[in-house]
Design a protein around this motif. Structure first.
Motif, short mmCIF file in Angstrom:
data_model
loop_
_atom_site.label_atom_id
_atom_site.label_comp_id
_atom_site.label_asym_id
_atom_site.label_seq_id
_atom_site.Cartn_x
_atom_site.Cartn_y
_atom_site.Cartn_z
N UNK A 20 0.72 -1.51 0.34
CA UNK A 20 -0.10 0.55 0.10
C UNK A 20 1.08 0.97 -0.22
N UNK A 21 0.14 2.26 -0.89
CA UNK A 21 0.79 3.54 -0.57
C UNK A 21 0.43 4.65 -1.04
N UNK A 22 1.05 6.35 -0.52
CA UNK A 22 -0.30 7.25 -0.97
C UNK A 22 0.95 7.89 -2.01
N UNK A 23 0.00 8.87 -2.55
CA UNK A 23 0.97 9.81 -3.63
C UNK A 23 0.24 10.85 -3.29
N UNK A 24 0.82 12.29 -2.84
CA UNK A 24 0.07 13.32 -2.87
C UNK A 24 1.35 14.51 -3.07
N UNK A 25 0.58 15.51 -4.18
CA UNK A 25 0.88 15.97 -5.06
C UNK A 25 0.67 17.87 -4.84
N UNK A 26 1.47 18.59 -4.72
CA UNK A 26 0.75 20.25 -4.53
C UNK A 26 1.71 21.13 -5.73
N UNK A 27 0.43 21.59 -6.26
CA UNK A 27 1.41 22.48 -7.69
C UNK A 27 0.62 24.00 -6.82
N UNK A 28 2.37 24.21 -6.90
CA UNK A 28 2.57 26.28 -6.45
C UNK A 28 3.24 26.70 -7.78
#
Length: 379
Positions: A20-28
């Motif tokens: 299991x894994x989580x990908x998290x991306x923020x756009x700035x």
């Protein structure tokens, strides 16, 4: 909203299975910053709690507190005949979702749990349900009725409902814009852990492979797809299977997992490369079912302008696209091998220049479609 560009995006994969894994991306400011966290995630409730922690804390936070959120959109798989559009969630709506647990046993209970977690976290936000069945409310009666006495439809609601409607709606609208023609005949093929195929005429669903529940039609990650009901009767009568055991068999222990040994197409491909015959058979069954439905829906539509591949497998597995499109030249479907293998993540044609039918790979964006519908409801 209303801008389409996301503030952040993410994905939780392999929930309830190893890796299991989580990908998290923020756009700035025109750039994107990503992190990935691994570790066993037992269920969808735990997955959502970890996502919420990423949204509100640390260098990758995008909100100061849950009160910054005005609305939370929830994909809910089964809405029955009660819901034909996005709906603000009330206690009565939750009761209706709960009543449909038996029709979508892999999904509606999880959807319900995530609604409860979101209600406890985003206390001041409107919770909105967007139903997978809504897009298919345009299917005509001759396609949604089963050949059983009418009383079962009127009294028990037994009919074809269809699923993955949010995805089919989004990608078919993208295809219509690409084709630049008002009248269109499109076959949309959604291939993920769940799989479905839909015939879409002039922007409206007119038939789809999933039916009363999200079990029928194509072979899937853990679901059998179409199976002769006589098999169920046989196992009950001669092997003593209970209803619970049969439900587990066809919903959670069949499909790619049952035939090939894993519900994840990436694992299946790895096993094929290692010479695993069962995995090879699983791929052949998977592609064959899709081809049969393409032929059926070509007849229903009286022609095809385009076919769409979308979702995790449809967008990322060029070998599966090639297997599905092989030997369909009589329908005008001709795949360009170079364009197919070179495909990378945006709307593209992968057919030959001379092909009569467009073969489109369109990344689905159910998150945007849900947000768009929620914004339209409260905006």
């Amino acid at each position: 909203m209303p801008e389409k560009a996301p503030v952040c995006s993410g994905l939780v994969e392999r929930i309830g299975i190893e890796g299991s894994f989580i990908k998290h991306t923020v756009y700035r400011n025109g750039e994107k910053f990503s992190i990935e966290e691994s570790g066993f995630i037992a269920n969808h409730g735990e997955a959502l709690r970890q996502v919420l922690a990423l949204l509100t804390a640390g260098d990758y936070a995008v909100i100061a507190s849950p009160d910054d959120i005005a609305a939370v959109g929830h994909r809910v798989v089964h809405g029955g005949e009660h819901f034909s559009g996005p709906t603000i969630i009330t206690e009565d709506v939750k009761h209706q979702i709960k009543k449909l647990f038996s029709l979508a046993p892999l999904h509606n209970p999880v959807n319900y749990k995530c609604i409860e977690v979101a209600e406890q976290t985003f206390v001041n936000a409107k919770q909105i349900a967007v139903f997978d069945t809504a897009f298919h409310q345009t299917i005509p009666e001759k396609a949604y009725r089963y050949a059983i006495p009418e009383s079962y439809y009127k009294e028990n609601g037994i009919r074809v409902y269809g699923f993955h409607g949010t995805s089919h709606k989004y990608v078919s609208e993208q295809a219509v814009n690409w084709l630049k023609q008002k009248d269109s005949k499109i076959i949309s093929i959604h291939l993920g852990n769940g799989c479905s195929i839909t015939a879409i005429k002039n922007g409206q669903s007119i038939d789809t492979s999933m039916g009363f529940g999200p079990l029928s039609g194509l072979m899937m990650g853990t679901r059998s797809g179409d199976i002769d009901p006589s098999v169920i009767f046989h196992l009950m009568e001669h092997s003593g299977y209970t209803l619970a055991q049969l439900s587990t068999l066809v919903n959670k222990a069949s499909g790619l997992l049952g035939v090939g040994g894993s519900s994840d197409m990436r694992d299946i491909r790895k096993m094929i490369n290692e010479g695993n015959a069962a995995a090879t058979l699983a791929i052949q069954l998977y592609a064959y079912r899709i081809k049969k439905f393409i032929g059926a829906y070509a007849a229903v539509l009286n022609g095809i302008d385009a076919i769409i591949f979308t979702a995790g497998v449809g967008e990322n597995d060029s070998n599966m696209r090639a297997a599905v499109c092989s030997e369909l030249e009589y329908l005008g479907i001709e795949l360009d091998p170079t364009l197919n293998t070179a495909y990378k993540g945006e709307l593209k044609e992968i057919n030959t220049a001379a092909a009569k039918v467009k073969i489109l790979v369109i990344p689905t964006n159910e998150e945007y479609e849900i947000a768009h519908q929620c914004y339209g409801l409260i905006g």
